[in-house]
Design an enzyme around this catalytic site. Structure first.
Site, PDB file in Angstrom:
ATOM      1  N   CYS A  81      33.146 -18.217  41.078  1.00 45.43           N
ATOM      2  CA  CYS A  81      34.135 -18.971  40.307  1.00 45.43           C
ATOM      3  C   CYS A  81      33.876 -18.920  38.808  1.00 45.43           C
ATOM      4  CB  CYS A  81      34.187 -20.414  40.787  1.00 45.43           C
ATOM      5  SG  CYS A  81      35.022 -20.595  42.380  1.00 45.43           S
ATOM      6  N   LYS A 118      36.548 -17.146  36.583  1.00 47.32           N
ATOM      7  CA  LYS A 118      37.819 -17.729  36.135  1.00 47.32           C
ATOM      8  C   LYS A 118      38.028 -17.504  34.643  1.00 47.32           C
ATOM      9  CE  LYS A 118      38.505 -21.628  39.332  1.00 47.32           C
ATOM     10  NZ  LYS A 118      38.662 -23.101  39.391  1.00 47.32           N
ATOM     11  N   THR A 130      49.186 -30.778  36.165  1.00 48.91           N
ATOM     12  CA  THR A 130      47.987 -31.624  36.158  1.00 48.91           C
ATOM     13  C   THR A 130      46.726 -30.853  36.547  1.00 48.91           C
ATOM     14  OG1 THR A 130      48.457 -32.335  38.432  1.00 48.91           O
ATOM     15  CG2 THR A 130      49.254 -33.748  36.651  1.00 48.91           C
ATOM     16  N   ASN A 131      46.821 -29.521  36.569  1.00 51.78           N
ATOM     17  CA  ASN A 131      45.656 -28.686  36.917  1.00 51.78           C
ATOM     18  C   ASN A 131      45.058 -29.080  38.261  1.00 51.78           C
ATOM     19  OD1 ASN A 131      45.651 -27.263  34.342  1.00 51.78           O
ATOM     20  ND2 ASN A 131      44.861 -29.157  33.472  1.00 51.78           N
ATOM     21  N   ASP A 176      44.481 -28.896  42.553  1.00 51.92           N
ATOM     22  CA  ASP A 176      43.840 -27.853  43.349  1.00 51.92           C
ATOM     23  C   ASP A 176      44.810 -26.971  44.128  1.00 51.92           C
ATOM     24  OD1 ASP A 176      40.953 -28.577  42.908  1.00 51.92           O
ATOM     25  OD2 ASP A 176      41.699 -30.474  43.660  1.00 51.92           O
ATOM     26  N   ASP A 184      40.343 -26.058  48.543  1.00 48.79           N
ATOM     27  CA  ASP A 184      41.501 -26.589  47.822  1.00 48.79           C
ATOM     28  C   ASP A 184      42.441 -27.374  48.736  1.00 48.79           C
ATOM     29  OD1 ASP A 184      40.681 -25.541  45.406  1.00 48.79           O
ATOM     30  OD2 ASP A 184      41.866 -23.713  45.591  1.00 48.79           O
ATOM     31  N   HIS A 200      46.518  -8.716  52.008  1.00 48.54           N
ATOM     32  CA  HIS A 200      46.875  -7.623  51.108  1.00 48.54           C
ATOM     33  C   HIS A 200      45.599  -7.053  50.512  1.00 48.54           C
ATOM     34  CE1 HIS A 200      49.386  -5.212  48.502  1.00 48.54           C
ATOM     35  NE2 HIS A 200      48.715  -5.639  47.442  1.00 48.54           N
ATOM     36  N   ASP A 253      38.077 -30.866  43.882  1.00 51.52           N
ATOM     37  CA  ASP A 253      36.799 -30.223  44.183  1.00 51.52           C
ATOM     38  C   ASP A 253      36.206 -29.667  42.895  1.00 51.52           C
ATOM     39  OD1 ASP A 253      38.558 -28.080  43.906  1.00 51.52           O
ATOM     40  OD2 ASP A 253      37.843 -26.998  45.662  1.00 51.52           O
TER      41      ASP A 253
END
Length: 346
Positions: free
Chosen positions: A15, A18, A45-46, A48, A88, A136, A225
């Site tokens: 992570c 990001k 609101t960002n 998850d 999430d 995919h 999280d």
């Protein structure tokens, strides 16, 4: 023959890959979020995952997450990436239904490696009680893996990151330090004990904690999280969404052993450094607190724990219910009235 090291093929771990929080905020700030009444949660609101109401009693929850290798073992990498994507759904108080694989894979690696990555992912999806129904893949010089996950929730029971209230306490369900620890793995500096511990943390599903928080046995005002933007970044998002401030007790925050010493030695991922720079103006640290500890608090986590804002009157019940479910949670601070900010005490 040289042993395959997947982390040698990744420019950054998990992570920590990001985009910088500040850069992402600038980009998203120029986009319009859906105003459809059925869209209950979007990116404003960002939070998850996205939540879309299908009927008065049913909403679909959708998330997607993928990243480059955080460990060298292909099976473990697949398991960690899948557990991280599933998190999430649990962070929204929802139940997963099914998942789709997302794969980037280089021509330079044998297909047997990809088979192990996918097997690791499938092992966690099966542990979550669901199935992978498709996916995919693309060719990519840097291997990447993750999932798109679909879940469901009662629209009246959605848990967002924006409902914290003054007087709440903050509960955290996993120790911090996976970003620093995986950077140590990438650099060949991690002890076997640390490698074993951090893999155990990252492969542990947040299912048990998520089901407890969604159970209705006690009030949960906000839930998220702790992943790529670290404890400070995700907590600040929570406080911003609720227009409140937080005070966290440094001595109560669980840390993975060896991580503070690694941070002191400069073993810190770039994502962690940028996380700290992003929140620095909104966080007040104790005078003289070493920068290494600040990095740990901002450390970019991979499949970190759930962070909940719970009324103080329900704190003991929440901790006991989590313990009964096998979750070792810690009460790390409280929510206060005031402009969005974080004060670190200790």
């Amino acid at each position: 023959m040289k042993r395959l090291r997947l982390t040698e093929l990744s420019h950054c771990a998990g992570c920590a890959a990001k985009l910088k929080a500040g850069d992402l905020s600038k980009i998203l700030g120029g986009l319009k979020s859906s105003r459809a009444p059925q869209a209950l949660v979007g990116f404003n609101t960002n939070d998850d995952a996205a939540v879309y109401r299908l009927s008065p009693g049913l909403a679909v929850v959708e998330t997607v997450d993928f990243f480059p290798p955080v460990v060298d073992d292909p099976f473990q990498f697949g398991a960690i990436a899948a557990a991280n994507a599933l998190s999430d759904i649990y962070a929204m108080g929802a139940k997963p239904l099914f998942a789709l694989n997302l794969v980037g894979f280089p021509d330079s690696l044998p297909l047997s490696v990809l088979s192990k990555i996918l097997a690791g992912g499938q092992s966690k999806v099966e542990e979550a009680g669901i199935s992978i129904l498709g996916g995919h893949s693309i060719r990519d010089p840097e291997p990447k893996y993750g999932l798109a996950v679909t879940g469901v929730v009662d629209p009246k029971k959605v848990l967002t990151n924006a409902g914290a209230k003054p007087g709440d306490v903050l509960l955290l369900t996993k120790p911090l330090g996976t970003g620093i620890a995986t950077t140590a793995i990438k650099r060949g500096l991690a002890s076997k004990q640390l490698q074993k511990r951090v893999v155990a943390v990252m492969t542990t599903l947040n299912r048990a904690a998520g089901e407890v928080f969604a159970s209705g046995r006690f009030k949960v005002n906000a839930l998220t999280d702790v992943t790529g933007y670290g404890l400070l970044g995700h907590l600040l998002e929570m406080m911003t969404g609720a227009k409140t401030r937080a005070a966290i007790d440094l001595e109560r925050i669980p840390l993975i052993a060896e991580v503070p010493a690694l941070a002191e030695a400069g073993v810190v991922p770039g994502g962690t450094r940028s996380n700290l720079a992003h929140v620095q103006k909104k966080v007040r640290f104790p005078k003289g607190l070493p920068e290494a500890i600040q990095w740990v608090l901002a450390d970019a986590q991979t499949n970190g724990g759930l962070l909940a804002s719970v009324p103080a009157s329900d704190a003991l019940k929440a901790l006991k219910t989590l313990e009964k479910a096998g979750v070792d949670a810690a009460l790390i601070g409280e929510v206060r009235a005031g402009r969005p900010a974080i004060e670190v005490i200790g």
